[in-house]
Write an enzyme that holds these catalytic residues in place. Structure first.
Site, PDB file in Angstrom:
ATOM      1  CG  HIS A   4       0.844   4.294  11.113  1.00 37.62           C
ATOM      2  ND1 HIS A   4       1.638   5.510  10.823  1.00 37.62           N
ATOM      3  CD2 HIS A   4       1.659   3.598  11.977  1.00 37.62           C
ATOM      4  CE1 HIS A   4       2.602   5.396  11.444  1.00 37.62           C
ATOM      5  NE2 HIS A   4       2.873   4.338  12.261  1.00 37.62           N
ATOM      6  CD  GLU A  62       4.185   7.166   9.375  1.00 35.07           C
ATOM      7  OE1 GLU A  62       4.208   6.097   8.664  1.00 35.07           O
ATOM      8  OE2 GLU A  62       5.099   7.427  10.342  1.00 35.07           O
ATOM      9  N   GLY A  91       9.301   8.457  15.160  1.00 40.48           N
ATOM     10  CA  GLY A  91      10.421   8.729  14.266  1.00 40.48           C
ATOM     11  C   GLY A  91      11.086   9.740  14.951  1.00 40.48           C
ATOM     12  CG  ASN A 107       4.959   0.380  10.221  1.00 34.49           C
ATOM     13  OD1 ASN A 107       4.927  -0.018   8.924  1.00 34.49           O
ATOM     14  ND2 ASN A 107       4.333   1.392  10.585  1.00 34.49           N
ATOM     15  CD  GLU A 115       2.471   3.438  16.199  1.00 34.09           C
ATOM     16  OE1 GLU A 115       3.516   2.831  16.404  1.00 34.09           O
ATOM     17  OE2 GLU A 115       2.044   3.871  15.180  1.00 34.09           O
ATOM     18  CE  LYS A 146       6.665   4.179  10.512  1.00 31.70           C
ATOM     19  NZ  LYS A 146       6.860   5.576  11.162  1.00 31.70           N
ATOM     20  CB  SER A 191      11.061   7.071  19.631  1.00 34.61           C
ATOM     21  OG  SER A 191      10.796   7.979  18.400  1.00 34.61           O
TER      22      SER A 191
HETATM   23  P1  PGA Z   1       9.213   4.931  15.105  1.00 31.82           P
HETATM   24  O1  PGA Z   1       7.790   4.529  14.099  1.00 31.82           O
HETATM   25  O2  PGA Z   1       9.573   3.467  15.688  1.00 31.82           O
HETATM   26  O3  PGA Z   1      10.074   4.886  13.838  1.00 31.82           O
HETATM   27  O4  PGA Z   1       9.092   6.101  15.839  1.00 31.82           O
HETATM   28  C1  PGA Z   1       6.770   3.843  14.781  1.00 31.82           C
HETATM   29  C2  PGA Z   1       5.662   3.726  14.058  1.00 31.82           C
HETATM   30  O5  PGA Z   1       5.319   4.794  13.206  1.00 31.82           O
HETATM   31  O6  PGA Z   1       5.067   2.667  14.167  1.00 31.82           O
END
Ligand code: PGA
Length: 253
Positions: A99, A101, A175, A11, A169, A13, A214
């Protein structure tokens, strides 16, 4: 179930310009060709502006492309939105939905995620429905309750292993460099599997449940080896060719 192919999904983003996409596409294509029989499924979720380019650039590789969100309608007066049919039209086969976000930054409810998943189904896309608790819910011991509610309220009628994937997630792991313990991941994925048995019956065993938050080259093999983990949804590490490929390699069975 142990023989199910794993899925590694990247992803991006809101990251990536055309020049970045060119480098990634070239690097991924040459690595796929060098690997020969790629015994893992790979999906990339670039920003909408790069979907068409990436779909074409990766056309002769096993890598598939998906959108990061879609609208519930096919078309209409929805400025700024993209429909599932439009994603399909530029070569996408998958779409990320719900997601954290989107849930947090755009106040998306599970009911809206479900409507979008229905649209994805109608357009012939595979929906990756994301669920996960935030840190205060975790601190209050509500992880399983939150995940249960989000899965139940986001899963559309007609969901099957072929058109739906769930991604667990934890919001606090995204992140942050922090990941849940292996026991926590196994517990949550086991609970999602039980919910899928109720919702999709015989398909439940075949439905993929991804872990995201992560995932890095250093922890990928351990996480991907856990029970009921059928792949990974990778954010930050999917922007770095060598890191993403190391995770793909860790998923080969
Ligand atoms: P990350 O994000 O691997 O940077 O933690 C995962 C995601 O938001 O799908």
């Amino acid at each position: 179930m142990g023989q199910k192919r794993l899925l590694v999904a990247g992803n991006w983003k809101m990251n990536g310009l055309r020049a970045d996409a060119e480098l990634m596409a070239e690097g991924l294509a040459s690595r796929c060709h060098a690997m020969g029989n790629v015994a893992v499924d790979i999906a990339l979720f670039p920003p909408a502006t790069l979907l068409d380019y990436m779909a074409r650039a990766l056309d002769d590789t096993p890598i598939v492309i998906g959108g990061q969100d879609c609208h519930r309608s096919e078309k209409g007066a929805f400025t700024g939105d993209v429909s599932a049919w439009m994603l399909r039209d530029v070569g996408a086969s998958h779409v990320l939905l719900g997601h954290s976000e989107r849930r947090a930054g755009h106040a998306e409810s599970s009911a809206q995620v479900k409507d979008k998943a229905q649209a994805a189904q109608a357009a012939g896309l595979v929906a990756i429905i994301c669920v996960g608790e935030n840190s205060s819910e975790r601190d209050r011991g509500e992880t399983l309750a939150v995940v249960r509610r989000q899965v139940q309220e986001s899963l559309p009628a007609g969901a099957t292993y072929a058109n739906t994937i769930i991604a667990y997630e934890p919001v606090w792991a995204i992140g942050s460099g922090q990941v849940p313990s292996t026991e926590e991941i196994v517990n949550v994925h086991g609970e999602i599997r039980r919910l899928l048995v109720k919702a999709t019956g015989d398909d439940a065993g075949a439905t993929r449940i991804l872990y995201g938050g992560s995932v890095k080259p250093s922890n990928a093999a351990e996480i991907l080896g856990l029970g009921d983990v059928d792949g990974a949804l990778v954010g930050g590490a999917s922007l770095i060719l060598d890191d993403f490929w190391a995770i793909v390699t860790a998923a080969v069975r």
